[in-house]
Design a protein around this motif. Structure first.
Motif, short mmCIF file in Angstrom:
data_model
loop_
_atom_site.label_atom_id
_atom_site.label_comp_id
_atom_site.label_asym_id
_atom_site.label_seq_id
_atom_site.Cartn_x
_atom_site.Cartn_y
_atom_site.Cartn_z
N THR A 118 0.84 -1.18 0.00
CA THR A 118 0.00 0.00 0.00
C THR A 118 0.88 1.23 0.00
O THR A 118 2.10 1.14 0.06
CB THR A 118 -0.93 0.01 1.22
N GLY A 119 0.26 2.41 -0.05
CA GLY A 119 1.04 3.63 -0.09
C GLY A 119 0.49 4.69 0.83
O GLY A 119 -0.72 4.75 1.08
N SER A 120 1.38 5.56 1.36
CA SER A 120 0.99 6.67 2.20
C SER A 120 1.74 7.91 1.77
O SER A 120 2.81 7.83 1.15
CB SER A 120 1.26 6.36 3.68
N LEU A 121 1.19 9.10 2.09
CA LEU A 121 1.75 10.37 1.64
C LEU A 121 1.84 11.37 2.78
O LEU A 121 1.03 11.33 3.72
CB LEU A 121 0.86 10.98 0.54
N ALA A 122 2.80 12.28 2.68
CA ALA A 122 2.85 13.48 3.51
C ALA A 122 3.42 14.59 2.64
O ALA A 122 4.27 14.35 1.78
CB ALA A 122 3.73 13.27 4.74
N LEU A 123 2.91 15.81 2.86
CA LEU A 123 3.36 16.96 2.07
C LEU A 123 3.75 18.07 3.04
O LEU A 123 2.94 18.50 3.86
CB LEU A 123 2.24 17.44 1.15
N SER B 10 4.26 11.29 8.44
CA SER B 10 4.04 12.69 8.75
C SER B 10 5.39 13.34 9.03
O SER B 10 6.34 12.66 9.44
CB SER B 10 3.10 12.84 9.95
N VAL B 11 5.48 14.65 8.83
CA VAL B 11 6.74 15.37 8.95
C VAL B 11 6.55 16.56 9.89
O VAL B 11 5.60 17.34 9.73
CB VAL B 11 7.25 15.85 7.58
N HIS C 140 11.67 18.82 10.19
CA HIS C 140 11.87 17.92 9.05
C HIS C 140 12.16 16.48 9.46
O HIS C 140 12.71 15.71 8.69
CB HIS C 140 13.00 18.44 8.14
N ARG C 141 11.80 16.13 10.68
CA ARG C 141 11.89 14.73 11.10
C ARG C 141 10.68 13.97 10.55
O ARG C 141 9.56 14.49 10.53
CB ARG C 141 11.96 14.63 12.62
N ILE C 142 10.92 12.75 10.14
CA ILE C 142 9.90 11.94 9.48
C ILE C 142 9.38 10.90 10.47
O ILE C 142 10.16 10.10 11.01
CB ILE C 142 10.50 11.25 8.23
N TRP C 143 8.09 10.92 10.72
CA TRP C 143 7.44 9.99 11.63
C TRP C 143 6.67 8.96 10.81
O TRP C 143 5.93 9.33 9.88
CB TRP C 143 6.48 10.73 12.55
N VAL C 144 6.84 7.70 11.14
CA VAL C 144 6.25 6.62 10.34
C VAL C 144 5.48 5.66 11.25
O VAL C 144 6.01 5.22 12.29
CB VAL C 144 7.33 5.83 9.57
N ALA C 145 4.25 5.33 10.87
CA ALA C 145 3.49 4.28 11.55
C ALA C 145 3.87 2.94 10.93
O ALA C 145 3.55 2.68 9.77
CB ALA C 145 1.98 4.54 11.39
N ASP D 251 -1.80 4.92 10.90
CA ASP D 251 -1.52 6.28 10.44
C ASP D 251 -0.97 7.09 11.61
O ASP D 251 -1.15 6.73 12.78
CB ASP D 251 -2.78 6.95 9.88
N VAL D 252 -0.30 8.19 11.26
CA VAL D 252 0.26 9.08 12.26
C VAL D 252 0.21 10.51 11.72
O VAL D 252 0.33 10.73 10.50
CB VAL D 252 1.72 8.68 12.61
N TRP D 253 -0.02 11.47 12.62
CA TRP D 253 -0.06 12.89 12.24
C TRP D 253 0.69 13.67 13.31
O TRP D 253 0.42 13.51 14.50
CB TRP D 253 -1.50 13.36 12.15
N VAL D 254 1.64 14.51 12.91
CA VAL D 254 2.44 15.24 13.90
C VAL D 254 2.40 16.73 13.63
O VAL D 254 2.26 17.18 12.48
CB VAL D 254 3.91 14.75 13.92
#
Length: 298
Positions: A2-7, A53-54, A58-63, A115-118
């Motif tokens: 599957t795929g996930s995105l953050a902008l 999520s970023v 600029h640290r990248i958080w990943v579930a 999912d994760v949101w920061v």
């Protein structure tokens, strides 16, 4: 897969999963930026970038669903922190989590995150985590050190349960939770409203992801046989269909995440969606025009 995105700040972060999870960074014209990040959990034998999520540093958080962890990386790919299932937990614990996603439904427990949101920087920030299964505490709010803060109440009910959460989105005081068959909206942590199946005549409503706009509108990615990308008003009613079901250019097939550019009018502002099991990223405008695709595999 599957795929996930953050902008964030014009950079698009794309998470995919086979056995080794990968997060790649692109600009919105599809040009790769850096080498990206790869990781695999040694206990589970695999990892998944189910949500990305970023933060402002600029640290990248990943579930990471199989590992039951929220991982934090530097922009250069160095894992520097996170929380969830302890890294020294036995493999039997992971097997229990994978086999029974509704188990261990307690405050502060992260199991099978999807999912994760920061938001924030340094040690001052908020991490919102969504976990799989039917759970009261499927959506939880933590600080950057992994300390539990609170869990929103599903439908405003103290003993309610979320139903197999698919994704999260946050903007200002609003939090959107996409789950099986419906979307719940929270304001300042309290239940605000919910909607299900905004399209008349649609037999099955399978929302997968949502993006919130500054004016209250929403972009919703819907999966299933009637896969689509929809622009909704602030109450969850359909304003425009940006893309219908299919595998061709300008169509979507099982989209799993969507993000929207911050600035610009409807005819210029870019909407990015990942579909086809994480194998394609397409760029649309809010007016429904398709600019094209990249990261595409036949």
């Amino acid at each position: 897969m599957t795929g996930s995105l953050a902008l964030e700040n014009g950079l698009l972060y794309i998470g995919t999963e086979e056995k080794t999870a990968r997060v790649r960074v692109f600009d919105l014209d599809g040009r790769a930026v850096g080498a990206g990040i790869t990781f695999r959990d040694g206990r589970a034998g695999r990892s998944r970038a189910a949500g990305v999520s970023v933060d402002l540093d600029h640290r990248i958080w990943v579930a990471d669903t199989p590992a039951s962890r929220i991982r934090r990386f530097t922009l250069f790919g160095v894992e520097e922190g996170g929380f969830g299932l302890p890294e020294d937990a036995p493999i039997e614990t992971l097997d229990t989590v994978a086999g029974a996603p509704g188990a261990m439904d307690r405050r502060g427990v992260v199991r099978a995150p999807v999912d994760v949101w920061v938001e924030g920087h340094g040690d001052e920030g908020t991490v919102i985590v969504a976990c799989d299964g039917e759970r009261r505490h499927a959506v939880q709010v933590f600080d950057f050190l992994g300390r539990y803060l609170f869990s929103p109440k599903p439908l405003g009910e103290a003993h309610g349960r979320f139903r197999f959460v698919r994704g999260l989105a946050r903007r200002g005081p609003l939090l959107a939770v996409v789950e099986s068959g419906r979307v719940q909206i929270f304001r300042d942590g309290d239940f605000h409203f919910a909607f299900a199946n905004p399209c008349a005549g649609r037999e099955r409503f399978a929302p997968n992801a949502i993006a919130l706009l500054a004016d209250g509108r929403m972009v919703l990615a819907v999966g299933g046989e009637e896969s689509s990308l929809l622009l909704l008003d602030p109450g969850g009613r359909v304003l425009r269909r940006l893309a219908g079901a299919g595998t061709g250019a300008g169509e979507v097939l099982e989209p799993t995440d969507v993000v929207v550019e911050e600035d610009g009018g409807d005819e210029r502002r870019r909407v990015v969606v990942i579909d086809r099991d994480g194998e394609r990223v397409q760029v649309f405008t809010l007016g429904g025009r398709c600019y094209g695709a990249f990261l595409e595999r036949a």
